[in-house]
Design a protein around this motif. Structure first.
Motif, PDB file in Angstrom:
ATOM      1  N   HIS A   1       0.859  -1.186   0.000  1.00  0.00           N
ATOM      2  CA  HIS A   1       0.000   0.000   0.000  1.00  0.00           C
ATOM      3  C   HIS A   1       0.896   1.236   0.000  1.00  0.00           C
ATOM      4  CE1 HIS A   1       0.808  -0.718   4.312  1.00  0.00           C
ATOM      5  NE2 HIS A   1       0.906   0.601   4.356  1.00  0.00           N
ATOM      6  N   PHE A   2       0.272   2.399  -0.092  1.00  0.00           N
ATOM      7  CA  PHE A   2       1.019   3.654  -0.003  1.00  0.00           C
ATOM      8  C   PHE A   2       0.406   4.456   1.134  1.00  0.00           C
ATOM      9  CE2 PHE A   2       2.371   7.947  -1.175  1.00  0.00           C
ATOM     10  CZ  PHE A   2       3.709   7.721  -1.446  1.00  0.00           C
ATOM     11  N   GLU A   3       1.236   4.925   2.039  1.00  0.00           N
ATOM     12  CA  GLU A   3       0.771   5.633   3.235  1.00  0.00           C
ATOM     13  C   GLU A   3       1.227   7.085   3.200  1.00  0.00           C
ATOM     14  OE1 GLU A   3       2.053   5.364   7.850  1.00  0.00           O
ATOM     15  OE2 GLU A   3       1.279   3.504   6.987  1.00  0.00           O
ATOM     16  N   MET A   4       0.298   7.987   3.549  1.00  0.00           N
ATOM     17  CA  MET A   4       0.619   9.415   3.643  1.00  0.00           C
ATOM     18  C   MET A   4       0.077   9.950   4.969  1.00  0.00           C
ATOM     19  SD  MET A   4      -0.569  10.538  -0.218  1.00  0.00           S
ATOM     20  CE  MET A   4      -0.196  12.280  -0.044  1.00  0.00           C
ATOM     21  N   SER A   5       0.860  10.772   5.635  1.00  0.00           N
ATOM     22  CA  SER A   5       0.389  11.457   6.840  1.00  0.00           C
ATOM     23  C   SER A   5      -0.417  12.678   6.432  1.00  0.00           C
ATOM     24  CB  SER A   5       1.571  11.904   7.704  1.00  0.00           C
ATOM     25  OG  SER A   5       2.304  10.782   8.146  1.00  0.00           O
ATOM     26  N   ILE A   6      -1.466  12.965   7.189  1.00  0.00           N
ATOM     27  CA  ILE A   6      -2.249  14.150   6.863  1.00  0.00           C
ATOM     28  C   ILE A   6      -1.414  15.385   7.166  1.00  0.00           C
ATOM     29  CG2 ILE A   6      -4.457  13.002   7.234  1.00  0.00           C
ATOM     30  CD1 ILE A   6      -4.790  14.652   9.827  1.00  0.00           C
ATOM     31  N   ALA A   7      -1.636  16.419   6.399  1.00  0.00           N
ATOM     32  CA  ALA A   7      -0.960  17.694   6.597  1.00  0.00           C
ATOM     33  C   ALA A   7      -1.983  18.664   7.165  1.00  0.00           C
ATOM     34  CB  ALA A   7      -0.407  18.229   5.289  1.00  0.00           C
ATOM     35  N   LYS A   8      -1.634  19.291   8.259  1.00  0.00           N
ATOM     36  CA  LYS A   8      -2.515  20.296   8.841  1.00  0.00           C
ATOM     37  C   LYS A   8      -1.665  21.282   9.613  1.00  0.00           C
ATOM     38  CE  LYS A   8      -3.594  17.645  13.007  1.00  0.00           C
ATOM     39  NZ  LYS A   8      -4.655  17.113  13.837  1.00  0.00           N
ATOM     40  N   THR A   9      -2.222  22.424   9.851  1.00  0.00           N
ATOM     41  CA  THR A   9      -1.563  23.432  10.670  1.00  0.00           C
ATOM     42  C   THR A   9      -2.318  23.512  11.975  1.00  0.00           C
ATOM     43  OG1 THR A   9      -0.918  24.655   8.707  1.00  0.00           O
ATOM     44  CG2 THR A   9      -0.878  25.851  10.777  1.00  0.00           C
ATOM     45  N   CYS A  10      -1.583  23.486  13.066  1.00  0.00           N
ATOM     46  CA  CYS A  10      -2.244  23.589  14.368  1.00  0.00           C
ATOM     47  C   CYS A  10      -2.873  24.967  14.491  1.00  0.00           C
ATOM     48  CB  CYS A  10      -1.241  23.411  15.506  1.00  0.00           C
ATOM     49  SG  CYS A  10      -0.635  21.739  15.673  1.00  0.00           S
TER      50      CYS A  10
END
Length: 185
Positions: free
Chosen positions: A160-169
């Protein structure tokens, strides 16, 4: 026109309620062409998206999640129903629009209330981004599944391919600090 808007709002709420109570496309797609995982490293929750596609269409799609909130399942159900059977070019336009809406939603989170009469550490009200983070995991899982498909076309074999979500606190000057994924040797 307010009557039309009220009717449309009621229909939208009914549709969301239906997906919340009975999520569509939940589970594993055995013959998936792309498997993507969108991970929130801050909470260790994820959404897995399975896609079956050809060169022009999303033929089938399923998802799963370990999130304790109902948001990820509801949003996964809504997105998979929207994109199943559609042309990939339309799906990418839809997903891009949803990603832009998501960034706006993060940006529009109201500032927390500060109560200086409380002890240090309890002065700032907790602000939840659960809704936004769930949407982020669903959209990121879709992007990861598409990337997995592309990588397979390039001859890269992986489960599979895994990506972390991108967000700004919210209310910080930099990006959220996440625990880095440890690579197994």
């Amino acid at each position: 026109m307010p009557e039309v808007q009220d009717k449309e709002q009621a229909e939208l709420e009914a549709e969301i309620g239906r997906h919340m109570m009975q999520p569509e496309n939940y589970g594993k797609l055995e013959d998936a062409d792309g498997i993507g995982i969108g991970v929130d490293n801050a909470t260790k929750t994820y959404v897995i998206m399975y896609i079956k596609r050809d060169s022009s269409h999303i033929l089938d799609v399923k998802f799963a999640t370990n999130s304790a909130t109902q948001d990820a399942a509801t949003l996964g159900s809504l997105l998979t129903e929207m994109i199943k059977g559609d042309e990939i070019v339309n799906v990418l336009i839809t997903v891009l629009g949803l990603e832009q809406d998501l960034q706006e939603a993060y940006a529009n989170i109201a500032p927390p209330k500060v109560d200086t009469t409380k002890p240090e550490g309890e002065q700032v009200e907790h602000i939840s981004t659960d809704h936004q983070d769930s949407a982020n995991m669903v959209l990121t899982a879709f992007r990861a599944a598409m990337r997995h498909f592309d990588r397979k076309q390039e001859g890269i074999e992986e489960e599979h391919f895994e990506m972390s979500i991108a967000k700004t606190c919210p209310y910080s000057s930099g990006d959220c600090k996440f625990v880095e994924k440890v690579k197994e040797s």
